[in-house]
Design a protein around this motif. Structure first.
Motif, PDB file in Angstrom:
ATOM      1  N   SER A   1       0.809  -1.208   0.000  1.00 12.01           N
ATOM      2  CA  SER A   1       0.000   0.000   0.000  1.00 12.01           C
ATOM      3  C   SER A   1       0.850   1.269   0.000  1.00 12.01           C
ATOM      4  CB  SER A   1      -0.927  -0.035   1.209  1.00 12.01           C
ATOM      5  OG  SER A   1      -1.446   1.238   1.466  1.00 12.01           O
ATOM      6  N   ILE A   2       1.929   1.285   0.784  1.00 12.22           N
ATOM      7  CA  ILE A   2       2.736   2.507   0.808  1.00 12.22           C
ATOM      8  C   ILE A   2       4.106   2.283   0.180  1.00 12.22           C
ATOM      9  CG2 ILE A   2       1.514   3.371   2.826  1.00 12.22           C
ATOM     10  CD1 ILE A   2       3.914   2.811   4.497  1.00 12.22           C
ATOM     11  N   ASN A   3       4.222   1.163  -0.540  1.00 12.53           N
ATOM     12  CA  ASN A   3       5.386   0.959  -1.388  1.00 12.53           C
ATOM     13  C   ASN A   3       6.709   0.936  -0.612  1.00 12.53           C
ATOM     14  OD1 ASN A   3       6.737   0.547  -3.747  1.00 12.53           O
ATOM     15  ND2 ASN A   3       6.843   2.739  -4.282  1.00 12.53           N
ATOM     16  N   ILE A   4       6.778   0.060   0.390  1.00  9.85           N
ATOM     17  CA  ILE A   4       8.047  -0.143   1.095  1.00  9.85           C
ATOM     18  C   ILE A   4       8.898  -1.059   0.227  1.00  9.85           C
ATOM     19  CG2 ILE A   4       9.135  -1.104   3.154  1.00  9.85           C
ATOM     20  CD1 ILE A   4       6.441  -0.519   4.603  1.00  9.85           C
ATOM     21  N   LYS A   5      10.057  -0.565  -0.163  1.00 15.34           N
ATOM     22  CA  LYS A   5      10.884  -1.353  -1.071  1.00 15.34           C
ATOM     23  C   LYS A   5      11.785  -2.293  -0.294  1.00 15.34           C
ATOM     24  CE  LYS A   5      10.884   2.197  -4.568  1.00 15.34           C
ATOM     25  NZ  LYS A   5      11.084   3.516  -3.955  1.00 15.34           N
ATOM     26  N   ALA A   6      11.455  -3.580  -0.332  1.00 11.77           N
ATOM     27  CA  ALA A   6      12.247  -4.596   0.359  1.00 11.77           C
ATOM     28  C   ALA A   6      11.885  -5.933  -0.253  1.00 11.77           C
ATOM     29  CB  ALA A   6      11.919  -4.597   1.845  1.00 11.77           C
ATOM     30  N   PRO A   7      12.823  -6.892  -0.219  1.00 16.18           N
ATOM     31  CA  PRO A   7      12.535  -8.201  -0.810  1.00 16.18           C
ATOM     32  C   PRO A   7      11.310  -8.863  -0.171  1.00 16.18           C
ATOM     33  CG  PRO A   7      14.851  -8.029  -0.184  1.00 16.18           C
ATOM     34  CD  PRO A   7      14.184  -6.796   0.318  1.00 16.18           C
ATOM     35  N   SER A   8      11.189  -8.749   1.150  1.00 14.66           N
ATOM     36  CA  SER A   8       9.998  -9.294   1.797  1.00 14.66           C
ATOM     37  C   SER A   8       9.834  -8.629   3.149  1.00 14.66           C
ATOM     38  CB  SER A   8      10.098 -10.814   1.969  1.00 14.66           C
ATOM     39  OG  SER A   8      10.690 -11.136   3.209  1.00 14.66           O
ATOM     40  N   ILE A   9       8.682  -8.887   3.783  1.00  8.98           N
ATOM     41  CA  ILE A   9       8.438  -8.281   5.095  1.00  8.98           C
ATOM     42  C   ILE A   9       9.292  -8.938   6.170  1.00  8.98           C
ATOM     43  CG2 ILE A   9       6.132  -7.435   4.627  1.00  8.98           C
ATOM     44  CD1 ILE A   9       5.120 -10.024   5.974  1.00  8.98           C
ATOM     45  N   GLU A  10      10.064  -9.963   5.785  1.00 10.01           N
ATOM     46  CA  GLU A  10      10.964 -10.571   6.764  1.00 10.01           C
ATOM     47  C   GLU A  10      12.345  -9.929   6.716  1.00 10.01           C
ATOM     48  OE1 GLU A  10      10.550 -14.908   6.311  1.00 10.01           O
ATOM     49  OE2 GLU A  10       9.106 -14.681   7.946  1.00 10.01           O
ATOM     50  N   GLN A  11      12.469  -8.847   5.968  1.00 14.89           N
ATOM     51  CA  GLN A  11      13.737  -8.120   5.890  1.00 14.89           C
ATOM     52  C   GLN A  11      13.964  -7.342   7.183  1.00 14.89           C
ATOM     53  OE1 GLN A  11      15.764  -8.162   3.216  1.00 14.89           O
ATOM     54  NE2 GLN A  11      17.230  -6.668   3.948  1.00 14.89           N
ATOM     55  N   LYS A  12      15.191  -7.371   7.697  1.00 20.23           N
ATOM     56  CA  LYS A  12      15.509  -6.588   8.893  1.00 20.23           C
ATOM     57  C   LYS A  12      15.448  -5.098   8.564  1.00 20.23           C
ATOM     58  CE  LYS A  12      17.578  -9.659  11.959  1.00 20.23           C
ATOM     59  NZ  LYS A  12      18.317 -10.763  11.364  1.00 20.23           N
ATOM     60  N   VAL A  13      14.828  -4.336   9.434  1.00 25.31           N
ATOM     61  CA  VAL A  13      14.628  -2.915   9.184  1.00 25.31           C
ATOM     62  C   VAL A  13      15.960  -2.168   9.117  1.00 25.31           C
ATOM     63  CG1 VAL A  13      13.668  -0.823  10.195  1.00 25.31           C
ATOM     64  CG2 VAL A  13      12.307  -2.886  10.104  1.00 25.31           C
TER      65      VAL A  13
END
Lengths: 432, 515
Positions: free
Chosen positions: B397-409
Motif C-alpha cells: 500500500s505505501i510501497n516499502i521497497k524490500a525483498p519481503s516483510i521478513e527483511q531486517k529494518v
C-alpha cells in the motif's frame, strides 16, 4: 528478458544446483545456529571416545539430564534477562538459599520470632519456596526498574545477601539431609509416607504395565514417538504457511532430510534413556518449563515486548510497551526459576549444604551465550539456550568421567565460552 | 591555464559483497572551492568519502586518489589526517562527558614530554573556537551544548589540525534554519582562509546558495559535475540529475476538502523538565487541529516542538505537566504513558527513527505491528498469519521497497525505514498523527512519497501535526501552521498568509510579532 523473468530463471538455476548446493548454502546462512549442534555433537563424540563408550551409555545420558536440570532452568530465565540487556548475578545463591529453605521446611520447619511454620510436606514446601522466589524477583526487579540501580549492582548485592541468608538457614545444622520419607509426628503409627521431593531429580516416570522381553521403558519410547510427531507436525504447519505467503522455504527433500535428522536425534536419546530407567522426572520438568517459555516468547505479546525492549527500549516505550513492567516480570520469572533450580539441585543431592549455588550463575550465563543470545541483546531463543546448557553440562560430565582435574575443567570451560561468543560476534558482524 | 586541483579521484570502484557501491567514479575538486556532493540515499556519496579518508583502506578499492598532485595510499584515517584532510560525520564524534578543549585536542594532544600541557591546550582551544566564531567557555562539557554548537566544535577540532581539505557529511541535517545559516557562513569564511570544503547535503537550497561546483552521484556513478559560476544551477536541475527524471512538483497537490470538527486541542499546556531543576520548558501552549487538516509546527531547534509532542504523548517521567488540558474529539483526556495515548487515538512518529523509532534488528512485520498487537491477539497467542497479511498490505500500500516483510529494518534505506515507521502507526489507526521531522535524512524521491502518503491520510479524515525544521516543507504541506519560540506559541498562520520571512520573524523574535 524482463527482470522478473530473469529472476525466475536464476531461481530455477539455483534450485537445480542440487540438494548438496542447497544444504551448503543453508548451512552457511544459519552457521550460527548449526554450529551449536555441531559443537555439541563433537563434544559428545570426543567424550564417548575418551571414556571408552561410557559417555553415550543410557546410564550416563540419564545422569547428564539430571545434572543439566538446574543449569537448564536457570539458563532459560537468564536468556530473557540477557535479551533485555540486564544480568542477574544473584541466581546461584537464590537457588542455594531456596533449596535450603525447602529442606528446612520439610525437616524441622522454620521459626521467625513467634511465628512457626512446618514441618510441612514436600508439595507445600515447594509452593512456599517458589512464592519466595517470586518475591525475591519482585524485590530485585523493583530496585532495578523503580529506583534505577543497574541490574549488575542490584544482583551483585543480591549475591551477598542470599549467600548470607543461605549461611543463616544452614547455620544450626550445617548440611540439611532430606530423608526419602516424610517427617511424621512422634505418635504416628506405621510406615511413614514417601517424601517425593528427592524423586524430582532422581525418579523416573512410571512405565506401562506391559511385560517386554527386553529391558526397555515403553512409555519413554512412546513419548519419544509423540515428540517426533509433534515436531514434524509443527514444522509442516510452519512450512505450509510460509508457502502460502510466498516466503522462502527449503526444498522438500532438504526439509525431509532435516526433519529426519532431528527425528533420529530425538529417538536416539529417548531409546538410550529407555534402555536404562526411562525418562527422568527432571527432564519432564525442563521440557514443560521450556515449552512454556518458548510459547510466551514466540507467540504472545509479552514475548514480542521482550525482544522489542532488547532491540531498542526507547522505541519499545514509544510504541506503547510498558518497559518497566516487562522488566519487572523478567526478574520475577528469573528468581522464581532460580528457586525451582534450587529445588532440583537440592533434590538431586538429597540435601542442602551451606555452599550450594556457588557459581551457578556462571553456568547459566555461559549457557545462554553459547546458545546464541546476542551480547548486545535483543536476540536469543530458549530452545537454543537448552543446547547451550547441554554443552556446558556435557563438558562437566565428560571431563569428570575422564577424571580431568577441576582446575582444568574451569579453564577449558572458560576457553570454550569465550570462543563461542567470539564466533557469535564475528558471524553477526559478517551478517551486517 | 591548467586548473589547480587539490584532489582528483579517478575511476574509483568499490564493491561490497553483492553490491557495486561505486562504479568508476571520477571526482575532481579545485583548490579553495566549496564543492557540494549530492545524490539520493545510497548513491554512494558517503562511501566515496570513506574511500578518500582511508576508512576503506588502500587496496580495498580500485582507482587512484591524487591529492596535491601525488597518488595517495591511505591505509587509515590517521594517514589522511596526516595529509591535512579531515572528515566530519553526520553522527558527531565528540565525547559528551569531556570538556570542549579536551575534545578539540583529543587524539592529538599538546604535550611536553609525556605529559599533556593543559594550559597551552586551553589557550589554543580558545583560539580555534574564535576561528569558528564560537563564544563559549572551552571548559564546559560537550553534553551541555546544543547540536549546532557541537557541530561548530567539530569544525574547530578539524581546524586545530590545520586542515586543508574539510569534508562535511550532511552538516546541517540536525540543525535549524538559524544554526544552518551560521554554519554555511562559517564554511564561506573557511574558504576565504584557503580551506577547501567538500559538503554532502540533501538540502538543495543550501547547496545552490553556497556551492562553487556541484557533483551529482546516482547509483554509484558520477552523473555530472556543474560549475555554478558558469551558469545558474536551479534546484529543479539538481533534482533532475539526482533522480534521473524531471520532478516538477516537490509537494504533491491535495484535493481541496472541508475540514471536520476539532479533533485535538491543547489548552494552557505548561510543562517542566524534572531533569533540569524543573525548569519550565513549555509555557501555556494553546493549539488545535481539525479532522483532515495538516498543521505545521515550526520553530528553531530548542523551541520545544519535540518536547510538546512527547509531553502530550504521555512520556511522563521526562516531562511534568504543571497545568493545561488535552481534548481529543472534544473529550478531556490525560495520557499517563505512551500506551494510554495510543489507546486514546494519538500516534507519534519519532524524529529519531534509529534512536527511538524503530527496532532495527527486527524485521518489517515485527516493527509494523508492535504498537498494535492487541489487534492480532487471539486468546493468548498472536495470530501470525494475520500479521503477515497486515504487513504485506502496508508494504504494498505505501510501497516499502524490500525483498519481503521478513527483511531486517536495519538493512533498509532511510526512506524505507521512515515508511515502516509510518506503516506502524497507520496500523494503529490513530485519529491524530504527530510526525516529527518525517523527511529528515531521506532522499527527494522518498520525501515525495511521504508527502503523498500524508495527503492520503488526511483525505481519509486523519489529523496530522507536522514538526519540521525545513521551512519550505512546512510551508508546502501545511494547511495552517503554528510557530514556536522558546516554549511559547508565537504565531499562527494559514497557508495563504505564511511566507518564509513571516515565519522566521516569529520563530526568532518571540511573541512580539504583530504586523
Amino acid at each position: 528478458m524482463s527482470d522478473e523473468v530473469k529472476k525466475e530463471v536464476e531461481e530455477t538455476a539455483a534450485a537445480t544446483g542440487g540438494m548438496g548446493g542447497e544444504i551448503v548454502s543453508l548451512l552457511k546462512a544459519n552457521i550460527r545456529d548449526y554450529m551449536m549442534y555441531i559443537v555439541l555433537a563433537a563434544i559428545m563424540i570426543f567424550f564417548t571416545v575418551g571414556s571408552g563408550g561410557t559417555f553415550l551409555g543410557g546410564r550416563n545420558i540419564t545422569n547428564l539430564f539430571k545434572e543439566a536440570g538446574h543449569v537448564a532452568i536457570l539458563a532459560i530465565g537468564m536468556t530473557i534477562i540477557l535479551i533485555i540487556r540486564h544480568i542477574d548475578l544473584s541466581v546461584g545463591y537464590v537457588a542455594g538459599f531456596s533449596g535450603a529453605v525447602a529442606a528446612l521446611l520439610m525437616t524441622k520447619g522454620i521459626s521467625i520470632g513467634s511465628f512457626t511454620i512446618g514441618p510441612v510436606n514436600e508439595w507445600v514446601a515447594i509452593l512456599i519456596v517458589l512464592a519466595m522466589g517470586a518475591l525475591i524477583g519482585l524485590y530485585q526487579g523493583t530496585v532495578v526498574t523503580k529506583i534505577g540501580v543497574p541490574a549488575f549492582v542490584t544482583t551483585l548485592a543480591g549475591q551477598f545477601i542470599f549467600r548470607g541468608l543461605l549461611l543463616r538457614t544452614t547455620a544450626a545444622t550445617g548440611t540439611i539431609v532430606i530423608s526419602d520419607t516424610r517427617v511424621v509426628p512422634k505418635d504416628f503409627v506405621g510406615k511413614p509416607p514417601t517424601n517425593y521431593f528427592n524423586q524430582l531429580s532422581n525418579g523416573y516416570i512410571p512405565d506401562l504395565p506391559i511385560e517386554l522381553p527386553i529391558r526397555l521403558h515403553l512409555l519413554t519410547v512412546i513419548i519419544g514417538v509423540l515428540m517426533v510427531l509433534a515436531f514434524a507436525w509443527s514444522q509442516l504447519k510452519t512450512r505450509r504457511n510460509k508457502l502460502k505467503y510466498n516466503f522462502a522455504v527449503t526444498s522438500m527433500p532438504v526439509f525431509v532430510l532435516k526433519l529426519g535428522f532431528f527425528a533420529a536425534v530425538i529417538m536416539f536419546f529417548m531409546i538410550l534413556l529407555a534402555q536404562y530407567n526411562g525418562l527422568p522426572w527432571v527432564a519432564v520438568i525442563i521440557g514443560v518449563v521450556l515449552l512454556l517459555y518458548n510459547y510466551v516468547l514466540n507467540q504472545t505479546k509479552l514475548g514480542r515486548y521482550v525482544y522489542g525492549i532488547g532491540g531498542n527500549d526507547q522505541a519499545a516505550e514509544l510504541s506503547g510497551v510498558n518497559v518497566k513492567r516487562v522488566t519487572l516480570y523478567a526478574f520475577i520469572s528469573m528468581s522464581t526459576l532460580a528457586a525451582l533450580a534450587g529445588i532440583l539441585f537440592t533434590s538431586r543431592l538429597r540435601s542442602a549444604s551451606p555452599d550450594t549455588g556457588s557459581g551457578f550463575e556462571l553456568d547459566a550465563i555461559a549457557s545462554s551465550y553459547i546458545g546464541g543470545v546476542a551480547v548486545s541483546g535483543g536476540i536469543g531463543r530458549v530452545t537454543n539456550t537448552i543446547i547451550g546448557a547441554l554443552i556446558i553440562t556435557s563438558l562437566t560430565n565428560g571431563m569428570n568421567l575422564m577424571q580431568i582435574n577441576i582446575s582444568w575443567q574451569y579453564i577449558i570451560k572458560g576457553i570454550i565460552f569465550v570462543i563461542a561468543v567470539a564466533f557469535d560476534v564475528r558471524t553477526r558482524q559478517a551478517a551486517k | 591555464m591548467a586548473e589547480d586541483y587539490i584532489l582528483e579521484m579517478r575511476g574509483i570502484v568499490k564493491e561490497f559483497p553483492g553490491v557495486r557501491a561505486l562504479d568508476n567514479v571520477n571526482f575532481k575538486v579545485r583548490r579553495g572551492e566549496i564543492h557540494c556532493l549530492v545524490g539520493e540515499n545510497g548513491a554512494g556519496k558517503s562511501t566515496l568519502m570513506k574511500v578518500l579518508s582511508g576508512v576503506y583502506p588502500f587496496g580495498t578499492y580500485e582507482g587512484d586518489i591524487v591529492y596535491n598532485g601525488e597518488v595517495q595510499h591511505f591505509k587509515s584515517i590517521a594517514d589522511s589526517e596526516e595529509k591535512e584532510i579531515a572528515i566530519i560525520y553526520q553522527e558527531l564524534a565528540l565525547i559528551p562527558e569531556l570538556s570542549v578543549y579536551e575534545n578539540i585536542y583529543f587524539g592529538h594532544e599538546i604535550t611536553y614530554g609525556k605529559k599533556i600541557n593543559w594550559n597551552e591546550t586551553i589557550i589554543r582551544a580558545g583560539e580555534v573556537l574564535q576561528k569558528v566564531r564560537l563564544d563559549i567557555d572551552p571548559s564546559v562539557k560537550i553534553r551541555t551544548l546544543g547540536v549546532g554548537t557541537q557541530q561548530l566544535v567539530e569544525i574547530a577540532k578539524a581546524l586545530s589540525k590545520n586542515v586543508k581539505l574539510l569534508i562535511l557529511d550532511e552538516p546541517t541535517a540536525a540543525l535549524n534554519e538559524d544554526d544552518s545559516q551560521n554554519l554555511l557562513q562559517l564554511i564561506r569564511e573557511l574558504k576565504e582562509s584557503g580551506v577547501t570544503c567538500i559538503m554532502i547535503s540533501h538540502k538543495l537550497r543550501e547547496i545552490t546558495a553556497i556551492a562553487d561546483t556541484i557533483t551529482v552521484l546516482r547509483d554509484g556513478a558520477t552523473i555530472c559535475s556543474m560549475d555554478c559560476h558558469e551558469q545558474e544551477i536551479t534546484e529543479a536541475e539538481i533534482i533532475k540529475h539526482m533522480v534521473g527524471r524531471e520532478m516538477n512538483n516537490i509537494y504533491p497537490p491535495r484535493a481541496k476538502h472541508e475540514f471536520g470538527d476539532v479533533s485535538f486541542e491543547l489548552k494552557d499546556w505548561t510543562v517542566t523538565d524534572p531533569s533540569k531543576d524543573n525548569r519550565e520548558i513549555l509555557h501555556h501552549v494553546n493549539i488545535n487541529v481539525r479532522k483532515g487538516e495538516i498543521v505545521g509546527l515550526q520553530g528553531l531547534m530548542g523551541a520545544g516542538r519535540t518536547e510538546l509532542a512527547l509531553s502530550v504523548f504521555g512520556n511522563t517521567p521526562h516531562y511534568k505537566i504543571t497545568s493545561g488540558e488535552l481534548y481529543m474529539d472534544g473529550k478531556k483526556v490525560h495520557f499517563k504513558n505512551p500506551k494510554s495515548a495510543i489507546k486514546g487515538g494519538l500516534a507519534y512518529v519519532s524524529e529519531d527513527r534509529k534512536g527511538n523509532g524503530l527496532i532495527l534488528i527486527q524485521d518489517i512485520k515485527y516493527n509494523n505491528t508492535i504498537a498494535n498487537l492487541e489487534a492480532l491477539v487471539q486468546g493468548l497467542a498472536i495470530n501470525k498469519n494475520e500479521e503477515i497479511k497486515v504487513s504485506n498490505y502496508y508494504k504494498d500500500s505505501i510501497n516499502i521497497k524490500a525483498p519481503s516483510i521478513e527483511q531486517k529494518v536495519g538493512n533498509l534505506s532511510g526512506g524505507n525505514q521512515q515508511k515502516v515507521q509510518v506503516a506502524k502507526w497507520m496500523f494503529v489507526e490513530p485519529n491524530v498523527l504527530i510526525l516529527d521531522e518525517p523527511t529528515r535524512g531521506i532522499d527527494v524521491g522518498a520525501k515525495f512519497e511521504i508527502y503523498t502518503l500524508m495527503n492520503r491520510l488526511v483525505e481519509e479524515g486523519m489529523s496530522i501535526i507536522m514538526i519540521s525544521s525545513e521551512l519550505p516543507e512546512v510551508l508546502g504541506m501545511s494547511d495552517r501552521l503554528y510557530v514556536m519560540s522558546e516554549g511559547t506559541i508565537t504565531g499562527e498562520l494559514t497557508a495563504e498568509e505564511a511566507t518564509e520571512e513571516k515565519v522566521m520573524a516569529m520563530a526568532i523574535k518571540g511573541g512580539a510579532v504583530n504586523e
